[in-house]
Design an enzyme around this catalytic site. Structure first.
Site: not given
Ligand code: DNO
Length: 402
Positions: A236, A274, A301, A354-355, A372
């Site tokens: 990531h 991401c 993501h 994501d989020h 989340y």
């Molecule tokens: C946050 C996430 C990060 C991710 C880690 C992966 O929302 O995208 O915490 O899970 O960095 O190791």
């Protein structure tokens, strides 16, 4: 062109979002981890199997892990590195035995993802996560006061941080501190100020090149194990993708990813694409990065940020913000097509929204994992699903008319 696999992150049995609620979003898979294990010990088959059984009994699948934390000893090449790498390999093999074959991880020193504000008000009346570069500098320079901190800022940055500090109340400062060093979910360690300064000291004298060498040494050990076990690792990117607290960060740009992919050069040595992390830098061209790194992207993501010139950003609507999200989705769906044409069994990529913003009935809940909450992610997923289905129809029309 087919849509990606829809997943939602689930923090395990303690997640205030239930598996029924995950299903109500339309996602068919969860992305999860054994979130209670942070000390670098290996995950047992039994513990993995029992969490998997919970997910499956709700009618969902668990095929992607996010994350297996990488112990600090590995990042600093400390004396107990070998022991923690051995545990990491054991966990990879145990997950493979349970059919969980995509593993996301990161290599950020001391801090994982970082924000300064968890309730940044949006015009919609919802709330977003924000990284304010000036608040961050004010905290780093004048509250944390780590050694030699001034070296990491320009005179202009120092002046505006000074001004900001005068405007912040004591309550503001302690809120910022909590969010920075003790706040976000899935961070490996929560600190108080003294403990944090202590943790930073581990990196005295570790340059970006040193950290890169430590990452390479780790990859040389674990990637062959993953490849043998039928597992795909996907690193990531740094979030945000630049140095914080004077710490090195080595997973921020296309050049960083090229260096990672070269060592070792195997399909199991892959990337979590991401858009929110990479997208916080204007010099990352996301569509070009999907095209270049496509065959090694194992997990996606999707999140958008609105960038400001000083390095600040906030998380915008999934289709708003500085990133052209539909263009990135098209590039990812094209990559799936290429894989399908090559006969790759792993052609279909797992994606998650994501989020999400804090919206509607989630506002004011006391138990929430920042970023989340359910409703904001449901909205993000619905919008992204709409884009994917629209792209699929458009591509079908286009090929029919040819
Ligand atoms: C946050 C996430 C990060 C991710 C880690 C992966 O929302 O995208 O915490 O899970 O960095 O190791």
């Amino acid at each position: 062109m087919e849509p990606m696999r829809e997943t939602l992150r689930w923090y395990g049995p303690d997640d205030p979002v239930s598996l029924d609620h995950v299903k109500q979003t339309g996602a068919t898979e969860v992305v999860s981890a054994l979130h209670h294990i942070y000390d670098g010990s290996s995950w047992s088959d039994a513990a993995i199997a029992s969490q998997k059984a919970i997910v499956e009994s709700a009618g969902l699948k668990w095929r992607v892990v996010e994350s297996i934390p990488v112990h600090n000893q590995i990042k600093i090449a400390g004396p107990r590195r070998a022991q923690f790498i051995a545990s990491y390999k054991d966990t990879i093999r145990a997950l493979a035995r349970q059919g969980i074959t995509t593993i996301c991880y990161n290599f950020m020193p001391v801090v994982d993802w970082t924000r300064t504000d968890l309730t940044y008000p949006m015009a919609s009346t919802g709330f977003a996560l924000r990284f304010d570069a000036v608040d961050f500098a004010a905290y780093d320079l004048f509250v944390l006061k780590r050694p030699r901190v001034e070296q990491d800022y320009t005179p202009v940055q120092i002046a505006s941080a000074q001004l900001r500090l005068q405007q912040l109340t004591e309550a503001d400062v302690s809120r910022i501190e909590r969010v920075l060093i003790a706040g976000l979910p899935a961070t490996e360690r929560k600190f108080d100020r003294a403990g944090f300064l202590n943790a930073l000291r581990d990196y005295d004298g570790i340059s970006a090149d040193d950290l890169r060498a430590n990452l390479n040494a780790f990859l040389n050990e674990i990637v062959p194990v993953a490849q043998e076990s039928g597992v795909q690792l996907c690193i990531h990117p740094d979030d945000p993708p630049f140095s914080l607290y004077g710490l090195p960060r080595v997973v921020s740009t296309a050049a960083d990813i090229r260096a990672i992919f070269a060592a070792p050069d195997m399909i199991a040595n892959g990337l979590t694409f991401c858009t929110g992390s990479f997208g916080a830098r204007a010099d990352n061209d996301l569509v070009a990065m999907v095209q270049e790194f496509g065959p090694r992207i194992h997990f996606v993501h999707l999140r958008n940020v609105t960038r400001e010139t000083d390095g600040s950003f906030h998380e915008s609507d999934h289709l708003g913000g500085s990133t052209n999200m539909p263009a990135v989705v098209i590039a990812l769906m094209q990559e799936q097509q290429r894989r399908k044409a090559q006969g790759r069994a792993d052609w279909q990529l797992p994606m998650r929204p994501d989020h999400g913003h804090l919206l509607a009935d989630d506002i004011g809940k006391t138990r929430i994992n920042p970023g989340y909450s359910l409703i904001g992610r449901l909205k993000g997923l619905a919008e992204l699903r709409g884009v994917m289905h629209g792209v699929r129809e458009m591509a079908a029309l286009h090929s029919a008319s040819r």
